[in-house]
Enzyme design. Structure first.
Site, PDB file in Angstrom:
ATOM      1  N   ARG A   1       0.819  -1.229   0.000  1.00 22.49           N
ATOM      2  CA  ARG A   1       0.000   0.000   0.000  1.00 22.49           C
ATOM      3  C   ARG A   1       0.851   1.276   0.000  1.00 22.49           C
ATOM      4  O   ARG A   1       0.487   2.295   0.582  1.00 22.49           O
ATOM      5  CB  ARG A   1      -0.955   0.041   1.215  1.00 22.49           C
TER       6      ARG A   1
ATOM      7  N   SER B   1      -9.706   0.317   4.475  1.00 26.21           N
ATOM      8  CA  SER B   1      -8.888  -0.185   5.588  1.00 26.21           C
ATOM      9  C   SER B   1      -8.196   0.979   6.287  1.00 26.21           C
ATOM     10  O   SER B   1      -7.499   1.761   5.644  1.00 26.21           O
ATOM     11  CB  SER B   1      -7.832  -1.152   5.073  1.00 26.21           C
TER      12      SER B   1
ATOM     13  N   GLU C   1      -3.227   3.393   7.251  1.00 28.45           N
ATOM     14  CA  GLU C   1      -3.235   3.227   5.785  1.00 28.45           C
ATOM     15  C   GLU C   1      -3.953   4.426   5.171  1.00 28.45           C
ATOM     16  O   GLU C   1      -3.547   4.965   4.153  1.00 28.45           O
ATOM     17  CB  GLU C   1      -3.946   1.923   5.387  1.00 28.45           C
TER      18      GLU C   1
HETATM   19  C1  FAD Z   1     -15.368   0.387   1.022  1.00 29.69           C
HETATM   20  C2  FAD Z   1     -13.919   0.509   0.672  1.00 29.69           C
HETATM   21  C3  FAD Z   1     -13.167  -0.631   0.378  1.00 29.69           C
HETATM   22  C4  FAD Z   1     -11.808  -0.528   0.058  1.00 29.69           C
HETATM   23  N1  FAD Z   1     -11.096  -1.654  -0.232  1.00 29.69           N
HETATM   24  C5  FAD Z   1      -9.797  -1.563  -0.596  1.00 29.69           C
HETATM   25  C6  FAD Z   1      -9.051  -2.728  -0.955  1.00 29.69           C
HETATM   26  O1  FAD Z   1      -9.528  -3.841  -0.957  1.00 29.69           O
HETATM   27  N2  FAD Z   1      -7.755  -2.576  -1.315  1.00 29.69           N
HETATM   28  C7  FAD Z   1      -7.152  -1.356  -1.347  1.00 29.69           C
HETATM   29  O2  FAD Z   1      -5.970  -1.282  -1.706  1.00 29.69           O
HETATM   30  N3  FAD Z   1      -7.835  -0.234  -1.002  1.00 29.69           N
HETATM   31  C8  FAD Z   1      -9.127  -0.306  -0.636  1.00 29.69           C
HETATM   32  N4  FAD Z   1      -9.815   0.824  -0.287  1.00 29.69           N
HETATM   33  C9  FAD Z   1      -9.121   2.113  -0.251  1.00 29.69           C
HETATM   34  C10 FAD Z   1      -9.138   2.888  -1.567  1.00 29.69           C
HETATM   35  O3  FAD Z   1     -10.203   2.463  -2.373  1.00 29.69           O
HETATM   36  C11 FAD Z   1      -7.813   2.745  -2.324  1.00 29.69           C
HETATM   37  O4  FAD Z   1      -6.726   3.223  -1.556  1.00 29.69           O
HETATM   38  C12 FAD Z   1      -7.826   3.514  -3.660  1.00 29.69           C
HETATM   39  O5  FAD Z   1      -6.611   3.233  -4.324  1.00 29.69           O
HETATM   40  C13 FAD Z   1      -7.962   5.009  -3.461  1.00 29.69           C
HETATM   41  O6  FAD Z   1      -8.247   5.558  -4.717  1.00 29.69           O
HETATM   42  P1  FAD Z   1      -8.813   7.037  -4.892  1.00 29.69           P
HETATM   43  O7  FAD Z   1      -8.683   7.319  -6.338  1.00 29.69           O
HETATM   44  O8  FAD Z   1     -10.174   7.181  -4.282  1.00 29.69           O
HETATM   45  O9  FAD Z   1      -7.746   7.885  -4.086  1.00 29.69           O
HETATM   46  P2  FAD Z   1      -7.979   8.976  -2.876  1.00 29.69           P
HETATM   47  O10 FAD Z   1      -8.620   8.271  -1.755  1.00 29.69           O
HETATM   48  O11 FAD Z   1      -8.717  10.133  -3.488  1.00 29.69           O
HETATM   49  O12 FAD Z   1      -6.504   9.338  -2.588  1.00 29.69           O
HETATM   50  C14 FAD Z   1      -5.633   8.415  -1.972  1.00 29.69           C
HETATM   51  C15 FAD Z   1      -4.187   8.849  -2.239  1.00 29.69           C
HETATM   52  O13 FAD Z   1      -3.932   8.727  -3.632  1.00 29.69           O
HETATM   53  C16 FAD Z   1      -3.522   9.987  -4.157  1.00 29.69           C
HETATM   54  N5  FAD Z   1      -4.054  10.116  -5.511  1.00 29.69           N
HETATM   55  C17 FAD Z   1      -5.364  10.058  -5.916  1.00 29.69           C
HETATM   56  N6  FAD Z   1      -5.438  10.254  -7.247  1.00 29.69           N
HETATM   57  C18 FAD Z   1      -4.172  10.439  -7.689  1.00 29.69           C
HETATM   58  C19 FAD Z   1      -3.580  10.732  -8.954  1.00 29.69           C
HETATM   59  N7  FAD Z   1      -4.318  10.863 -10.075  1.00 29.69           N
HETATM   60  N8  FAD Z   1      -2.241  10.884  -9.021  1.00 29.69           N
HETATM   61  C20 FAD Z   1      -1.461  10.769  -7.912  1.00 29.69           C
HETATM   62  N9  FAD Z   1      -1.952  10.515  -6.688  1.00 29.69           N
HETATM   63  C21 FAD Z   1      -3.292  10.348  -6.574  1.00 29.69           C
HETATM   64  C22 FAD Z   1      -4.086  11.032  -3.212  1.00 29.69           C
HETATM   65  O14 FAD Z   1      -3.332  12.245  -3.292  1.00 29.69           O
HETATM   66  C23 FAD Z   1      -3.916  10.313  -1.888  1.00 29.69           C
HETATM   67  O15 FAD Z   1      -2.588  10.423  -1.445  1.00 29.69           O
HETATM   68  C24 FAD Z   1     -11.190   0.738   0.041  1.00 29.69           C
HETATM   69  C25 FAD Z   1     -11.946   1.904   0.310  1.00 29.69           C
HETATM   70  C26 FAD Z   1     -13.293   1.780   0.631  1.00 29.69           C
HETATM   71  C27 FAD Z   1     -14.080   3.029   0.925  1.00 29.69           C
END
Ligand code: FAD
Length: 297
Positions: A171, A220, A290
């Protein structure tokens, strides 16, 4: 920040933009500026013209974030529709825009007979977030499928980074806050669309059974410590259902925090810290967040 002079843009630039509606927890303050670029060139020109001391961060679906109540300084960049395309490059490789969702990537993979990307179906988020966080589920993670990615760095330059330069661990990537992933290439292997769909259905059903998917949550909360499970430690420390204000440890999955209604981000973060303390007292293990916590307290 109000007096900041910003470069002109073709996309949308909003001052004091509320971030709560844009993140899963539905809490937190405003971005000093929210920038939704029209295309890659718009993003590059904006960053090149922006004073170097202004902080910049990317926002995806906000599924792994606590935005603090005092809001986020500088510029938050959100990649919208123009960055949400997914196309195939060859029989087993997809080119995905940084704003594309995991659902779109996995269903395009299925339609093109590409197996191995089914796990992205279950992670709510965008390609940019997956690449930054090394998102993973069900035994696979981004580092198993990423070929390379295009990143607009803080200076406005665009660079293509191969997998080997991302410093992936659990992660985590070495990408810094000011870097915006605008595209990524993911590679799977040849498969039958029906079998791929069946695997996506299996993963979705397993998710539904174990996680509070319909709640205001952030995924998480803590990383699994070496050789252990964060949820088990939280449970053993007696934190299932523990609450502070409107923030609660999920009854369904103890590594999830939920906003039961009107929780502030301060309550969510305080609850997370209380859980860390209780786990440390009980087991000696120091859980590591995380979820990323961003902005001013
Ligand atoms: C119900 C639920 C279940 C989940 N299950 C999992 C799972 O099984 N496995 C898992 O790994 N995660 C899980 N997550 C967490 C999350 O979905 C992941 O971490 C996902 O990768 C976040 O993506 P996001 O685009 O929403 O990023 P954000 O939450 O918007 O941002 C997270 C980080 O990524 C950065 N970021 C976002 N977009 C970009 C970009 N374009 N360029 C550079 N940096 C960027 C942000 O600056 C921040 O540091 C879960 C979340 C929820 C709510």
């Amino acid at each position: 920040m109000t007096t900041l002079s910003l470069p002109s843009v073709r996309g949308k630039l909003t001052h004091n933009a509320p971030l709560a509606p844009l993140v899963w927890f539905k809490s937190g303050g405003t971005a000093d500026w929210l920038f939704e670029p029209r295309d890659v060139a718009d993003l590059q020109d904006f960053l090149a013209g922006l004073a170097p001391d202004v902080p910049v961060m990317a926002l995806g679906l906000g599924s792994n974030l606590i935005v603090r109540d005092g809001g986020v300084p500088g510029v938050v960049v959100r990649l919208g529709k123009p960055f949400a395309k997914v196309e195939n490059v060859d029989e087993v490789t997809l080119e995905c825009g940084g704003g594309a969702s995991g659902i779109l990537v996995s269903s395009t993979a299925r339609d093109n007979g590409i197996a191995g990307l089914e796990f992205l179906r279950s992670i709510p988020g965008t390609v940019g977030g997956f690449v930054r966080m090394n998102g993973g589920a069900y035994g696979r993670e981004v580092k198993d499928v990423l070929v390379d990615c295009d990143v607009v760095i803080r200076s406005g330059e665009i660079v293509t980074l191969p997998l080997s330069e991302l410093g992936y661990t659990y992660r985590h990537s070495d990408l810094t806050d000011g870097s915006i992933v605008v595209a990524a290439r993911f590679r799977g292997h040849a498969g039958e669309p029906d079998a791929i769909q069946a695997e996506m259905d299996r993963i979705s059903a397993a998710r539904e059974a174990s996680q509070p998917l319909r709640s205001k949550t952030g995924g998480s909360t803590f990383k699994n410590p070496d050789g252990g499970k964060a949820w088990e430690l939280v449970d053993k420390a007696g934190c299932r259902g523990l609450a502070i204000g409107g923030a609660q440890v999920s009854e369904k999955h103890t590594n999830f925090l939920i906003n039961t209604g009107e929780a502030t981000s301060a309550e969510l973060e305080a609850l997370g810290e209380e859980v860390r303390k209780r786990v440390k007292d009980m087991s000696g293990v120091e859980l590591e967040w995380e979820i990323k916590r961003i902005g001013r307290l």
